[in-house]
Design an enzyme around this catalytic site. Structure first.
Site, PDB file in Angstrom:
ATOM      1  N   ASP A   1       0.868  -1.176   0.000  1.00 41.02           N
ATOM      2  CA  ASP A   1       0.000   0.000   0.000  1.00 41.02           C
ATOM      3  C   ASP A   1       0.901   1.222   0.000  1.00 41.02           C
ATOM      4  O   ASP A   1       2.075   1.159   0.386  1.00 41.02           O
ATOM      5  CB  ASP A   1      -0.903   0.001   1.244  1.00 41.02           C
ATOM      6  CG  ASP A   1      -1.861   1.189   1.295  1.00 41.02           C
ATOM      7  OD1 ASP A   1      -2.299   1.637   0.212  1.00 41.02           O
ATOM      8  OD2 ASP A   1      -2.175   1.664   2.402  1.00 41.02           O
TER       9      ASP A   1
ATOM     10  N   HIS B   1      -4.889   3.582   0.991  1.00 41.39           N
ATOM     11  CA  HIS B   1      -6.105   2.971   0.432  1.00 41.39           C
ATOM     12  C   HIS B   1      -5.853   2.349  -0.938  1.00 41.39           C
ATOM     13  O   HIS B   1      -6.785   2.181  -1.727  1.00 41.39           O
ATOM     14  CB  HIS B   1      -7.249   3.971   0.328  1.00 41.39           C
ATOM     15  CG  HIS B   1      -7.516   4.720   1.594  1.00 41.39           C
ATOM     16  ND1 HIS B   1      -8.280   5.856   1.639  1.00 41.39           N
ATOM     17  CD2 HIS B   1      -7.130   4.486   2.875  1.00 41.39           C
ATOM     18  CE1 HIS B   1      -8.346   6.310   2.885  1.00 41.39           C
ATOM     19  NE2 HIS B   1      -7.651   5.491   3.652  1.00 41.39           N
ATOM     20  N   HIS B   2      -4.592   1.976  -1.207  1.00 40.14           N
ATOM     21  CA  HIS B   2      -4.227   1.397  -2.501  1.00 40.14           C
ATOM     22  C   HIS B   2      -3.643   0.000  -2.307  1.00 40.14           C
ATOM     23  O   HIS B   2      -2.560  -0.317  -2.800  1.00 40.14           O
ATOM     24  CB  HIS B   2      -3.215   2.303  -3.209  1.00 40.14           C
ATOM     25  CG  HIS B   2      -3.724   3.685  -3.471  1.00 40.14           C
ATOM     26  ND1 HIS B   2      -2.900   4.775  -3.631  1.00 40.14           N
ATOM     27  CD2 HIS B   2      -4.996   4.159  -3.574  1.00 40.14           C
ATOM     28  CE1 HIS B   2      -3.629   5.849  -3.831  1.00 40.14           C
ATOM     29  NE2 HIS B   2      -4.909   5.506  -3.802  1.00 40.14           N
ATOM     30  N   PHE B   3      -4.366  -0.847  -1.632  1.00 42.44           N
ATOM     31  CA  PHE B   3      -3.867  -2.179  -1.304  1.00 42.44           C
ATOM     32  C   PHE B   3      -3.794  -3.041  -2.558  1.00 42.44           C
ATOM     33  O   PHE B   3      -4.707  -3.027  -3.393  1.00 42.44           O
ATOM     34  CB  PHE B   3      -4.744  -2.827  -0.235  1.00 42.44           C
ATOM     35  CG  PHE B   3      -4.599  -2.164   1.094  1.00 42.44           C
ATOM     36  CD1 PHE B   3      -3.640  -2.608   2.000  1.00 42.44           C
ATOM     37  CD2 PHE B   3      -5.369  -1.061   1.430  1.00 42.44           C
ATOM     38  CE1 PHE B   3      -3.472  -1.979   3.219  1.00 42.44           C
ATOM     39  CE2 PHE B   3      -5.201  -0.420   2.648  1.00 42.44           C
ATOM     40  CZ  PHE B   3      -4.248  -0.877   3.536  1.00 42.44           C
TER      41      PHE B   3
END
Length: 536
Positions: free
Chosen positions: A294, A467-469
């Site tokens: 992330d 929030h970019h898993f």
């Protein structure tokens, strides 16, 4: 609903990728499709108002409200992991920014053995999905389902930020997704008219008119069922009932980088010792959940010198009423803005070359909880390292799908991430000190002249999830890869993963647009393989 259902394709997850696949796989009417979503329908108006992400994030009706395990690199803090729990998934709850990443990201995927995933290979799928406000060109498409547009209004503070970037050596750009990502400018958003353009509204809405598509909401996928080593269906939980759905052709996981690996492991595909610890049958010993990534988001808060921020526009009942009227009558005002208004892609060391940092300029500031606007005039910036070296894990906490998984992004565990994050934040502060922004800043937290030790302490104590898993079911050609370049799970048949979890590494930017691309390309490959099977 019957206790036994059957379709050609069973899609598990009605989020960003699932809605795209539901549309594309059902479009020609030749295949039956069932899509399963644990959340509900996207009827709440705040899901469609651009600024509504601030209202739906953290709401258990629309957000899974995951948390990481305590992070040693962040002073032992556990940070929140918002993930959409509604049709459209995180495309219905995110900050609306349309960013693809860098061409080099995809070229490196291809160089690592992911044949067919170079930038030249994936660009047609970006263009296919897009309805670009400025029309089609080499990089952009028009007429696609996903509307991409500029903000309806500019703002003098954003203009000042872009000018400050130029003063600091970061040139102005009008397109972060064109010939080069580097530069400063306004972010484009996934908005049609004055409403959010999630994949639920862009793709699924039209698909649901078709008789060959069935959408099940409020339904949790408990296990993937196998006949030998072929995925034959899915066991669902709905209102206390168990439902069996059979897949004639394929089961397709689109549940995202958290839930897709969780479901694979619960179904017997994962690290053997870990599965055995939870009393689970081991079908395939694979490193599912290994390599989770992330971006680490580092925010700074500013007291504004003039009352022209969104805090001022939205203050009190009167301010909210006027802003609501402005939105409803003119389609303008604070309710139209995305999580990032203006931004920049730049090099932490100031040198030429591929950007390694992304910055945001936000025209509002929130209190310590992040849920309410500050009472005074304020704004924020945030920035993060684009290509972190740190890799974590996704692990089960139990054998029940309703138990929250153990999410460990291992933020700042790699020394290069600590060095580059501090260097990149220091350069961002240099932008904020430029003459163009001086009239707008009364105070900054932390101070813009902070030394490296102070910056690192700020990062450890304040940074949050980006929030970019991604990357928890990595695509590749090597023995440890979870899916092959056609997104098929290695070692079994009839099972694919089509979401951010397949990224070999997180892209250099926001992940929503890349996930739409992955789903577009995945749908094409699925239909190609189905046609070959029918012809055989």
């Amino acid at each position: 609903m019957a206790d036994n259902l059957v379709a050609d394709f069973v899609i598990v997850g009605g989020g960003t990728a699932g809605c795209v696949l539901a549309d594309r796989l059902s479009a020609d009417g030749r295949h039956t499709v069932i899509m399963v979503e644990a959340g509900g329908a996207d009827r709440n108006p705040w899901l469609h108002i651009p600024l509504g992400y601030g209202r739906v994030t953290g709401d258990p009706r629309f957000d899974w409200r995951f948390r990481t395990v305590p992070q040693p690199g962040l002073d032992g803090r556990s940070v929140t992991v918002p993930r959409g729990r509604v049709l459209g998934g995180s495309s219905s709850t995110n900050g609306l920014l349309y960013v693809r990443g860098q061409p080099e990201d995809y070229n490196e995927w291809a160089a690592a053995g992911c044949v067919g995933w170079s930038y030249a290979d994936v660009l047609p799928y970006f263009r296919r999905s897009e309805d670009q406000q400025h029309g089609s060109d080499t990089w952009h498409g028009s007429g696609g389902p996903l509307a991409v547009r500029d903000p309806v209004d500019t703002h003098e503070m954003c203009d000042a930020f872009i000018a400050a970037c130029a003063q600091a050596g970061v040139p102005r750009t009008r397109d972060f997704n064109g010939a080069a990502q580097e530069g400063a400018g306004y972010y484009q958003m996934t908005v049609r008219g004055v409403r959010r353009c999630s994949t639920a509204t862009a793709f699924l809405k039209r698909a649901r008119r078709r008789d060959n598509l069935q959408v099940l909401t409020g339904t949790v996928a408990e296990r993937i069922r196998f006949s030998g080593r072929r995925a034959s269906g899915v066991t669902l939980l709905c209102g206390g009932r168990k439902i069996e759905v059979a897949a004639r052709r394929e089961v397709i996981l689109t549940a995202g980088a958290i839930a897709s690996p969780q479901l694979l492991m619960l179904s017997g595909i994962g690290p053997a010792a870990h599965l055995a610890d939870h009393g689970l049958h081991v079908l395939i010993d694979r490193l599912v959940g290994v390599g989770l990534q992330d971006h680490l988001n580092v925010r700074s808060v500013y007291r504004a010198a003039r009352p022209i921020t969104m805090n001022d526009r939205l203050r009190g009942i009167w301010g909210k009423a006027v802003s609501g009227a402005d939105y409803l009558v003119r389609g303008r005002g604070p309710l139209t803005i995305a999580a990032g208004y203006a931004g920049a892609f730049y090099r932490a060391d100031g040198a030429r070359g591929r950007p390694d940092m992304q910055g945001y300029f936000l025209l509002f500031s929130t209190d310590a909880s992040g849920a309410a606007l500050e009472r005074h005039s304020g704004f924020m910036t945030s920035a993060y390292q684009l290509r972190p070296e740190s890799r974590g894990t996704l692990r089960l906490s139990g054998s029940d799908v309703r138990e929250m998984p153990l999410i460990d992004p291992a933020y700042l565990s790699h020394p290069e991430d600590r060095r580059l994050t501090v260097q990149g934040i220091r350069r961002f502060f240099g932008i904020m000190r430029q003459p163009a922004l001086a009239p707008y800043i009364a105070r900054a937290d932390p101070p813009l002249d902070a030394d490296d030790e102070t910056i690192l302490a700020h990062v450890r104590s304040k940074a949050s999830a980006g929030h970019h898993f991604a990357s928890s079911c990595r695509m590749g050609a090597d023995a440890d890869a979870i899916v092959d370049p056609r997104l098929a799970v290695r070692g079994v048949e009839g099972l694919r993963v089509v979401d951010a979890s397949i990224m070999p590494f997180v892209v250099s930017g926001n992940t929503n647009a890349p996930v739409v691309m992955i789903a577009e390309k995945g749908a094409t490959m699925i239909l190609e393989d189905a046609a070959k099977a029918l012809a055989a």
